[in-house]
Design an enzyme around this catalytic site. Structure first.
Site, short mmCIF file in Angstrom:
data_model
loop_
_atom_site.label_atom_id
_atom_site.label_comp_id
_atom_site.label_asym_id
_atom_site.label_seq_id
_atom_site.Cartn_x
_atom_site.Cartn_y
_atom_site.Cartn_z
N LYS A 265 -77.93 -11.91 52.60
CA LYS A 265 -76.69 -11.92 53.38
C LYS A 265 -75.51 -11.37 52.61
O LYS A 265 -74.61 -10.76 53.18
CB LYS A 265 -76.37 -13.34 53.87
CG LYS A 265 -77.29 -13.81 54.98
CD LYS A 265 -76.67 -14.97 55.73
CE LYS A 265 -77.59 -15.43 56.85
NZ LYS A 265 -77.11 -16.63 57.53
N LYS B 181 -80.84 -11.61 66.08
CA LYS B 181 -79.56 -11.34 66.73
C LYS B 181 -78.79 -10.25 65.99
O LYS B 181 -77.86 -9.67 66.55
CB LYS B 181 -78.73 -12.62 66.82
CG LYS B 181 -78.35 -13.23 65.48
CD LYS B 181 -77.67 -14.57 65.68
CE LYS B 181 -77.58 -15.31 64.38
NZ LYS B 181 -77.39 -16.75 64.55
N LYS C 66 -88.75 -9.16 62.57
CA LYS C 66 -88.55 -10.34 63.40
C LYS C 66 -87.52 -10.08 64.49
O LYS C 66 -86.56 -9.34 64.25
CB LYS C 66 -88.07 -11.52 62.54
CG LYS C 66 -89.20 -12.47 62.15
CD LYS C 66 -88.68 -13.67 61.40
CE LYS C 66 -88.60 -14.88 62.30
NZ LYS C 66 -88.45 -16.12 61.55
#
Ligand code: TRP
Length: 344
Positions: free
Chosen positions: A122, A209, A206
């Site tokens: 991240k 979002k 995967k």
């Protein structure tokens, strides 16, 4: 008081999990998490929260955050969580999470956090620009879990490392403060038919979002036409479906669509293949589209109905927060005593 604490955790079993209010929920969240929450609530006392404190580790528009929290709450309710059975609440409504997180910041070691792969992913290349909160995010997660002495945590595979850290923190706390069975060592629940729902555009990624392509996922709020269209556009191959799952090796997109069909109907993937063996995607996709619309359509509609009455959602969340605090506050009071903090 410490000699009253048994050597291993002997308290009640509890389930806890949370979802961040940052971005739309999709089919992967539904099959991988929300369905499980709704099932578990009838088996074990279940605490499900909206992780707004985790969301602000990255910038969130202040004027929108409460709406995002309500939307996750609406998704919980629309997918079957019953506020009379489960305890549903916003994380920031229970300040005991942050209080325990501070103590845990002093228990966890820098070396432990340095290993966390989600932070590395991240924070990206410029980790000096990431918030300190993003770094210590898994410590807050440990506090979320342990403030309720939760024993089982339904999460995706990507959260396994955070659960290991949670167990390390629980173990070190129990050891350092001479309270052997005080915190349980919680286990992740990662299994299930919806554990690996992949992108509709790429069977190796995967469903997420953060994927820039909206066609890669089915959002909980998509209407029937959008759902059907996304299924029709899903990437596949030209071969007919085989009889055995093993023969789908190397056909990730095909395997994913079979897996989605199976999870939506609560059947095994092999069972679905047996039904469709020999048929191509021209025949399979319309059936999958119908199934997805019949399961997801009513969820989206229910979410819209709930979102139209934010006062009712707030009432449910406020009531949940009160019940959550009744469990969390005694844990923090005991922690204060064990650590030697001012207990008033
Ligand atoms: N980190 C979790 C995720 O991104 C969300 C989360 C925060 C969570 N605190 C938690 C999940 C505690 C389980 C338990 O999916």
């Amino acid at each position: 008081m410490t000699d009253e604490i048994p050597a291993t955790y002997a308290g009640p079993q509890r389930v806890l999990s949370g979802v961040q209010p940052s971005g739309d929920l999709h089919l992967g969240n539904y099959l991988g998490a929300l369905v499980k929450f709704a099932r578990l609530q009838h088996e074990v006392p279940t605490f499900i929260f909206v992780a707004d404190l985790h969301a602000i580790t990255a910038w969130q528009e202040p004027a929108k955050l409460k709406g995002q929290v309500r939307e996750i709450a609406a998704a919980y309710l629309a997918t079957g969580l019953d506020p009379k059975v489960a305890t549903i609440f916003p994380q920031s409504a229970v300040p005991e999470h942050t209080e325990l997180a501070w103590v845990f910041n002093c228990v966890a070691r820098l070396g432990w956090l340095d290993r966390m792969t989600q932070f590395k992913d991240k924070a990206g290349k410029h980790k000096e620009r990431a918030s300190v909160g993003l770094y210590t995010y898994p410590v807050l997660q440990a506090a979320d879990i342990l403030v309720y002495k939760a024993t089982q945590v339904p999460v995706g595979d990507d959260q396994k490392q955070h659960l290991e850290l949670t167990r390390d923190i629980a173990g070190k706390f129990n050891h350092d403060f001479a309270a052997p069975g005080f915190f349980p060592l919680p286990e992740p629940l990662t299994q299930g038919p919806g554990a690996r729902i992949m992108s509709l555009r790429d069977g190796a990624a995967k469903m997420s979002k953060s994927d820039p392509s909206d066609n890669s996922r089915i959002n909980l709020t998509d209407d029937a036409e959008t759902i059907a269209q996304k299924v029709r556009k899903a990437r596949t191959d030209a071969d007919p479906l085989p009889e055995l799952i093993a023969d789908l090796a190397g056909r990730a997109e095909a395997l994913n669509l079979i897996g989605i069909y199976a999870a939506l109907e609560g059947r095994t993937a092999q069972d679905v293949l047996t039904e469709y063996a020999g048929q191509g995607f021209g025949a399979f996709k319309p059936r999958l589209a119908d199934l997805a619309v019949s399961v997801m359509g009513p969820i989206g509609a229910e979410m819209r109905r709930l979102m139209a009455d934010p006062a009712e959602i707030d009432r449910i969340l406020g009531d949940g927060a009160e019940r959550a605090r009744a469990v969390a506050a005694p844990t923090v009071a005991e922690v204060r005593k064990l650590v030697g903090l001012w207990a008033g």
